[in-house]
Design an enzyme around this catalytic site. Sequence first.
Site, PDB file in Angstrom:
ATOM      1  N   GLY A 116       0.774  -1.238   0.000  1.00  0.00           N
ATOM      2  CA  GLY A 116       0.000   0.000   0.000  1.00  0.00           C
ATOM      3  C   GLY A 116       0.805   1.287   0.000  1.00  0.00           C
ATOM      4  O   GLY A 116       0.297   2.336   0.401  1.00  0.00           O
ATOM      5  N   SER A 117       2.047   1.250  -0.492  1.00  0.00           N
ATOM      6  CA  SER A 117       2.813   2.504  -0.505  1.00  0.00           C
ATOM      7  C   SER A 117       2.254   3.477  -1.553  1.00  0.00           C
ATOM      8  O   SER A 117       2.299   4.696  -1.354  1.00  0.00           O
ATOM      9  CB  SER A 117       4.303   2.243  -0.721  1.00  0.00           C
ATOM     10  N   ASN A 118       1.708   2.957  -2.637  1.00  0.00           N
ATOM     11  CA  ASN A 118       1.076   3.865  -3.607  1.00  0.00           C
ATOM     12  C   ASN A 118      -0.207   4.470  -3.040  1.00  0.00           C
ATOM     13  O   ASN A 118      -0.488   5.651  -3.265  1.00  0.00           O
ATOM     14  CB  ASN A 118       0.821   3.147  -4.939  1.00  0.00           C
ATOM     15  N   LYS A 144     -15.225 -16.344 -10.796  1.00  0.00           N
ATOM     16  CA  LYS A 144     -14.507 -15.072 -10.805  1.00  0.00           C
ATOM     17  C   LYS A 144     -15.472 -13.900 -11.011  1.00  0.00           C
ATOM     18  O   LYS A 144     -15.320 -12.831 -10.430  1.00  0.00           O
ATOM     19  CB  LYS A 144     -13.462 -15.103 -11.917  1.00  0.00           C
ATOM     20  N   MET A 155      -3.033  -7.228  -7.323  1.00  0.00           N
ATOM     21  CA  MET A 155      -2.313  -8.254  -8.062  1.00  0.00           C
ATOM     22  C   MET A 155      -3.220  -9.289  -8.715  1.00  0.00           C
ATOM     23  O   MET A 155      -2.893 -10.464  -8.782  1.00  0.00           O
ATOM     24  CB  MET A 155      -1.272  -8.924  -7.149  1.00  0.00           C
ATOM     25  N   ARG A 156      -4.354  -8.841  -9.204  1.00  0.00           N
ATOM     26  CA  ARG A 156      -5.240  -9.759  -9.940  1.00  0.00           C
ATOM     27  C   ARG A 156      -5.593  -9.173 -11.284  1.00  0.00           C
ATOM     28  O   ARG A 156      -5.699  -7.952 -11.426  1.00  0.00           O
ATOM     29  CB  ARG A 156      -6.547  -9.973  -9.172  1.00  0.00           C
ATOM     30  N   ASN A 185      -4.053   2.074 -13.747  1.00  0.00           N
ATOM     31  CA  ASN A 185      -3.110   1.146 -13.116  1.00  0.00           C
ATOM     32  C   ASN A 185      -1.723   1.768 -13.124  1.00  0.00           C
ATOM     33  O   ASN A 185      -1.410   2.601 -13.983  1.00  0.00           O
ATOM     34  CB  ASN A 185      -3.087  -0.171 -13.907  1.00  0.00           C
ATOM     35  N   HIS A 227       2.326   0.460 -13.240  1.00  0.00           N
ATOM     36  CA  HIS A 227       3.132  -0.727 -13.510  1.00  0.00           C
ATOM     37  C   HIS A 227       4.614  -0.354 -13.441  1.00  0.00           C
ATOM     38  O   HIS A 227       5.022   0.660 -14.022  1.00  0.00           O
ATOM     39  CB  HIS A 227       2.776  -1.289 -14.887  1.00  0.00           C
TER      40      HIS A 227
HETATM   41  C1  GAR Z   1       4.241  -1.294  -7.124  1.00  0.00           C
HETATM   42  O1  GAR Z   1       5.600  -1.318  -7.464  1.00  0.00           O
HETATM   43  C2  GAR Z   1       3.377  -1.376  -8.359  1.00  0.00           C
HETATM   44  O2  GAR Z   1       3.913  -0.695  -9.460  1.00  0.00           O
HETATM   45  C3  GAR Z   1       3.352  -2.860  -8.605  1.00  0.00           C
HETATM   46  O3  GAR Z   1       3.252  -3.430  -7.320  1.00  0.00           O
HETATM   47  C4  GAR Z   1       3.828  -2.552  -6.364  1.00  0.00           C
HETATM   48  C5  GAR Z   1       2.804  -2.284  -5.291  1.00  0.00           C
HETATM   49  O4  GAR Z   1       3.388  -1.594  -4.212  1.00  0.00           O
HETATM   50  N1  GAR Z   1       2.273  -3.240  -9.440  1.00  0.00           N
HETATM   51  C6  GAR Z   1       2.335  -4.225 -10.327  1.00  0.00           C
HETATM   52  O5  GAR Z   1       3.323  -4.907 -10.497  1.00  0.00           O
HETATM   53  C7  GAR Z   1       1.062  -4.442 -11.133  1.00  0.00           C
HETATM   54  N2  GAR Z   1       1.282  -5.427 -12.124  1.00  0.00           N
HETATM   55  P1  GAR Z   1       2.478  -0.895  -3.106  1.00  0.00           P
HETATM   56  O6  GAR Z   1       1.491  -1.938  -2.585  1.00  0.00           O
HETATM   57  O7  GAR Z   1       3.449  -0.473  -2.045  1.00  0.00           O
HETATM   58  O8  GAR Z   1       1.752   0.278  -3.729  1.00  0.00           O
END
Ligand code: GAR
Length: 209
Positions: free
Chosen positions: A12-14, A65, A90-91, A107, A109
Amino acid sequence: KIILGILVSGRGSNLQSILDAIHAERLNAKIGVVISDNPEANALKRIAGFDIPGVCIERKNFTAKQDFEKAIADELNIHHVELVVLAGFMRILSPYFIQRCFGKIMNIHPSLLPAFPGLDAQQQALQYGAKVSGCTVHFIDQGIDTGPIILQEAVPVLEEDTVETLAERILHVEHILYPRAIGLYCDGRLCTENRRVRILQEVEGKGDD
Ligand code: GAR
């Protein structure tokens, strides 16, 4: 204010960077709900103490699903969400869900798409021997990490990098780029034409009063 629905699975840092941007009034949006598919997600802890509903919807509680995704869509509707923000969710969402919210799902990435889509993007970049990587904010379409690109930023890949050091360098720019991209959407400044996203000029005089 545009109402965001944030989908998370882990750290959850984003989500934190979005909370911080709203708090600092750099982002004119409101978080209507945070939905996690993982009850252990640290992301849910980050909203404790805020007046933001946090909901856990686990895939294992649904046979199909589509029923899992309907439960997510229903929750988003209950909270009047206008933009769905995937923040480390992550789904892979099915066409069923994407059609319901088309053009309204963002999203982030951790690579410069179309390079290194899918899982473990930072490891893919290292294994490939790329000299630059970075991150991409994009709208979701029916492919995996293929939707219209909103913003990208590059970072160098250093010879001594490990997956962890590269991921950390990319994460630093993610936290700047995602709130910025969401802000452009909320200010009505994103215009998609033939899969290309144009960023409209800021309206002059906005915020003068
Ligand atoms: C982030 O680096 C994001 O870009 C990546 O997961 C991490 C989540 O970090 N997302 C993917 O790879 C999507 N395919 P967070 O939970 O700290 O935000």
